[in-house]
Scaffold this motif. Structure first.
Motif, PDB file in Angstrom:
ATOM      1  N   ASN A 445       0.835  -1.192  -0.178  1.00 46.84           N
ATOM      2  CA  ASN A 445       0.001  -0.045   0.103  1.00 46.84           C
ATOM      3  C   ASN A 445       0.745   1.266  -0.021  1.00 46.84           C
ATOM      4  O   ASN A 445       1.665   1.302   0.874  1.00 46.84           O
ATOM      5  CB  ASN A 445      -0.899  -0.044   1.467  1.00 46.84           C
ATOM      6  CG  ASN A 445      -2.074   0.827   1.019  1.00 46.84           C
ATOM      7  OD1 ASN A 445      -1.869   2.331   0.709  1.00 46.84           O
ATOM      8  ND2 ASN A 445      -3.353   0.479   1.445  1.00 46.84           N
ATOM      9  N   HIS A 446       0.494   2.084  -0.864  1.00 45.62           N
ATOM     10  CA  HIS A 446       1.402   3.408  -0.951  1.00 45.62           C
ATOM     11  C   HIS A 446       0.225   4.742  -0.868  1.00 45.62           C
ATOM     12  O   HIS A 446       0.586   5.774  -1.440  1.00 45.62           O
ATOM     13  CB  HIS A 446       2.141   3.342  -2.127  1.00 45.62           C
ATOM     14  CG  HIS A 446       3.280   2.882  -2.429  1.00 45.62           C
ATOM     15  ND1 HIS A 446       4.587   3.299  -1.945  1.00 45.62           N
ATOM     16  CD2 HIS A 446       3.571   1.447  -2.635  1.00 45.62           C
ATOM     17  CE1 HIS A 446       5.532   2.302  -1.991  1.00 45.62           C
ATOM     18  NE2 HIS A 446       4.928   1.197  -2.484  1.00 45.62           N
ATOM     19  N   TYR A 447      -0.830   4.327  -0.280  1.00 52.42           N
ATOM     20  CA  TYR A 447      -1.671   5.675   0.105  1.00 52.42           C
ATOM     21  C   TYR A 447      -1.226   6.129   1.196  1.00 52.42           C
ATOM     22  O   TYR A 447      -0.504   5.790   2.010  1.00 52.42           O
ATOM     23  CB  TYR A 447      -2.899   4.994   0.599  1.00 52.42           C
ATOM     24  CG  TYR A 447      -4.143   5.927   0.663  1.00 52.42           C
ATOM     25  CD1 TYR A 447      -4.691   6.546  -0.730  1.00 52.42           C
ATOM     26  CD2 TYR A 447      -4.756   6.348   1.998  1.00 52.42           C
ATOM     27  CE1 TYR A 447      -5.549   7.530  -0.872  1.00 52.42           C
ATOM     28  CE2 TYR A 447      -5.679   7.349   1.701  1.00 52.42           C
ATOM     29  CZ  TYR A 447      -5.945   7.993   0.514  1.00 52.42           C
ATOM     30  OH  TYR A 447      -7.216   8.850   0.370  1.00 52.42           O
ATOM     31  N   PRO A 448      -1.002   7.494   1.027  1.00 57.84           N
ATOM     32  CA  PRO A 448      -0.229   8.525   2.001  1.00 57.84           C
ATOM     33  C   PRO A 448      -0.708   8.104   3.324  1.00 57.84           C
ATOM     34  O   PRO A 448      -1.989   8.188   3.793  1.00 57.84           O
ATOM     35  CB  PRO A 448      -0.431   9.946   1.414  1.00 57.84           C
ATOM     36  CG  PRO A 448      -0.730   9.879   0.059  1.00 57.84           C
ATOM     37  CD  PRO A 448      -1.562   8.586   0.004  1.00 57.84           C
ATOM     38  N   LYS A 449       0.211   8.345   4.339  1.00 58.86           N
ATOM     39  CA  LYS A 449      -0.064   8.027   5.761  1.00 58.86           C
ATOM     40  C   LYS A 449      -0.944   9.060   6.157  1.00 58.86           C
ATOM     41  O   LYS A 449      -1.866   8.630   7.063  1.00 58.86           O
ATOM     42  CB  LYS A 449       1.381   7.732   6.344  1.00 58.86           C
ATOM     43  CG  LYS A 449       1.940   6.385   6.287  1.00 58.86           C
ATOM     44  CD  LYS A 449       3.362   6.382   6.964  1.00 58.86           C
ATOM     45  CE  LYS A 449       3.989   5.162   6.972  1.00 58.86           C
ATOM     46  NZ  LYS A 449       5.412   5.116   7.687  1.00 58.86           N
ATOM     47  N   GLY A 450      -0.790  10.412   5.953  1.00 61.32           N
ATOM     48  CA  GLY A 450      -1.428  11.167   6.328  1.00 61.32           C
ATOM     49  C   GLY A 450      -2.819  11.452   6.299  1.00 61.32           C
ATOM     50  O   GLY A 450      -3.889  12.098   6.547  1.00 61.32           O
ATOM     51  N   LEU A 451      -3.137  10.628   5.014  1.00 60.56           N
ATOM     52  CA  LEU A 451      -4.716  10.393   4.363  1.00 60.56           C
ATOM     53  C   LEU A 451      -5.467   9.398   4.862  1.00 60.56           C
ATOM     54  O   LEU A 451      -6.631   9.220   4.692  1.00 60.56           O
ATOM     55  CB  LEU A 451      -4.665  10.672   2.980  1.00 60.56           C
ATOM     56  CG  LEU A 451      -4.071  11.999   2.250  1.00 60.56           C
ATOM     57  CD1 LEU A 451      -4.072  11.856   0.782  1.00 60.56           C
ATOM     58  CD2 LEU A 451      -4.658  13.319   2.786  1.00 60.56           C
ATOM     59  N   ARG A 452      -4.745   8.220   5.602  1.00 67.42           N
ATOM     60  CA  ARG A 452      -5.449   7.013   5.886  1.00 67.42           C
ATOM     61  C   ARG A 452      -6.474   7.282   6.690  1.00 67.42           C
ATOM     62  O   ARG A 452      -6.339   7.848   7.648  1.00 67.42           O
ATOM     63  CB  ARG A 452      -4.201   5.925   6.073  1.00 67.42           C
ATOM     64  CG  ARG A 452      -3.369   5.807   5.346  1.00 67.42           C
ATOM     65  CD  ARG A 452      -2.131   4.900   5.424  1.00 67.42           C
ATOM     66  NE  ARG A 452      -1.378   4.653   4.721  1.00 67.42           N
ATOM     67  CZ  ARG A 452      -0.262   3.786   4.503  1.00 67.42           C
ATOM     68  NH1 ARG A 452       0.207   3.193   5.860  1.00 67.42           N
ATOM     69  NH2 ARG A 452       0.696   3.658   3.852  1.00 67.42           N
TER      70      ARG A 452
END
Length: 463
Positions: A445-452
């Motif tokens: 998963n490369h979804y940004p950590k700040g948006l999770r």
């Protein structure tokens, strides 16, 4: 709802017989709306896919009221940038700016980004959009919204209006000044606006607004359009500010624009030394339409000198970063973005063609963020992912909006998958939402950590 006493007294003196129905509107439920992002999806396509109960907003083709039971702020379609949740009256402003593809456009007081994203959608990725916000924290939020909506042709700056005026004389075709104001039109939805209101602040805002307009005037081409807007009822900040501006800038005039039947007009009698055509300005009242209070004046610059702008120097780009980017692009993309590249540290951006020198400007986002060079490899950015179409990527992985997999992805969890290893454009119902990298049977998963999403998020939860 507790409204400031001096505000009530002032509005009673202005509105007379309309005052009672105006005050009653503050006890009514506020209208909520979203605006479809045509950079990512056509309006008809969105309506077919939408899980929400929507009602067309009469004054904007891409705008829709949603019902209180709907909570679109934490839906996967929101994270994919298919729409922007925006106050319905605020959508009027972008309609009057009405930028065309290929034009140079400035949103001078742009955070949090609702109007910027509206302008970008109308520009259809063509031309140059400069979005500025003077407060650093709000400029970062603006940049995040530019990214989420898949905007490629925008630069985000954190500058004062007068500094920008030095850099961009007679440069823009259209300028929006959504001016900082006393916020009376937001009293129904914003307790902080009610608490911070004062007659003294109204006067401070008026002075600030006239100065901002002075800088905007210097940046507009002759024949260009300048749209001034506030979310306040105060005549001092509306008719008064425009009248003061026109007195100092007689080569501007108020344009008469077509309006919706429930819109009202500026009031000449509410200010001294009023501009002759102030009635051509527009007022939006919460007791006359489904929305909060706004004031809008559409201005045209009749004449002025064309001052040469600074030439664009060669953008500086690290050759190693560019090499790794091209390797990634050839392996993972069907359409390889090219143009004027610029790198900052290990970050690679693509500048809009019309952007002038970035030197000595406070730049938050210098253009389309393509990615980062890490340990001699290129890692594509989230901004690149959400701006791509399915056909732009060599490999994509589609997740259904109602599936457990899309919730897992938004939480930052890995997904079981099989196929050729490498970078995959992750999609939700065919619309890009981020990156994944497949190795073995595991999609990292490369979804940004700040948006999770955190905890037990569900599709209807609001942001």
């Amino acid at each position: 709802m507790n409204l400031p006493e001096q505000f009530l007294t002032k509005m009673k003196q202005l509105l007379h017989e309309e005052y009672d129905v105006f005050i009653r509107s503050f006890g009514e439920e506020k209208s909520q709306a979203l605006r479809v992002n045509n950079l990512k999806i056509e309006t008809d396509d969105f309506l077919q896919k939408s899980p929400f109960c929507l009602e067309q907003i009469p004054w904007v083709e891409t705008g829709f009221f949603f019902h209180g039971k709907d909570r679109p702020g934490k839906h996967p379609f929101h994270e994919a940038g298919l729409y922007y949740i925006q106050e319905p009256s605020a959508m009027v402003v972008g309609e009057f700016v009405d930028p065309k593809p290929g034009e140079k456009v400035l949103d001078l007081c742009a955070a949090p980004g609702g109007k910027t994203t509206h302008l970008a959608s109308k520009m259809n990725g063509e031309g140059f959009l400069l979005s500025n916000e003077i407060q650093p924290a709000r400029a970062k939020i603006l940049s995040q919204n530019v990214e989420r909506m898949g905007i490629k042709n925008a630069v985000v700056t954190n500058e004062t209006p007068d500094r920008l005026a030095e850099r961009f004389p007679s440069f823009f075709d259209r300028i929006l000044v959504d001016a900082p104001c006393s916020g009376e039109g937001m009293f129904r939805k914003d307790e902080e606006a009610r608490e911070h209101w004062s007659l003294g602040n109204v006067e401070i805002c008026h002075v600030r607004q006239v100065n901002i307009l002075k800088s905007a005037a210097a940046m507009l081409k002759p024949g260009g359009r300048l749209v001034y807007s506030t979310c306040t009822f105060s005549p001092e900040e509306n008719e008064g500010t425009i009248s003061s501006f026109l007195e100092q800038h007689p080569y501007f005039e108020i344009e008469e624009v077509q309006t919706y039947k429930d819109f009202s007009h500026g009031r000449k009698e509410w200010v001294t030394n009023s501009a002759d055509d102030i009635e051509k300005s527009i007022r939006l009242w919460p007791h006359k339409m489904k929305g909060e209070g706004h004031f809008i004046a559409v201005l045209k610059k009749l004449e002025g000198d064309i001052t040469p702008c600074l030439k664009q120097p060669q953008a500086k780009v690290d050759s190693i970063i560019l090499k790794h980017y091209k390797e990634f692009a050839m392996q993972s993309l069907n359409i390889v973005p090219t143009g004027k590249f610029v790198s900052f540290n290990d970050q690679l951006y693509l500048l809009p063609d019309e952007m002038l020198s970035l030197e000595k400007l406070k730049v938050v986002r210098p253009g389309w963020h393509l990615g980062t060079c890490k340990k001699n490899r290129f890692e594509p950015s989230h901004a690149l992912a959400v701006s791509l179409k399915s056909a732009d990527a060599k490999k994509s992985w589609n997740l259904s909006v109602g599936s457990e997999e899309i919730i897992s992805y938004l939480r930052g969890e890995t997904i079981q998958a099989s196929g050729e290893k490498g970078w995959y454009l992750i999609e939700v119902d065919g619309h890009s939402i981020g990156w994944g990298k497949l190795a073995g049977n595991c999609m990292k998963n490369h979804y940004p950590k700040g948006l999770r999403w955190m905890g037990n998020n569900i599709l209807s939860k609001s942001s």
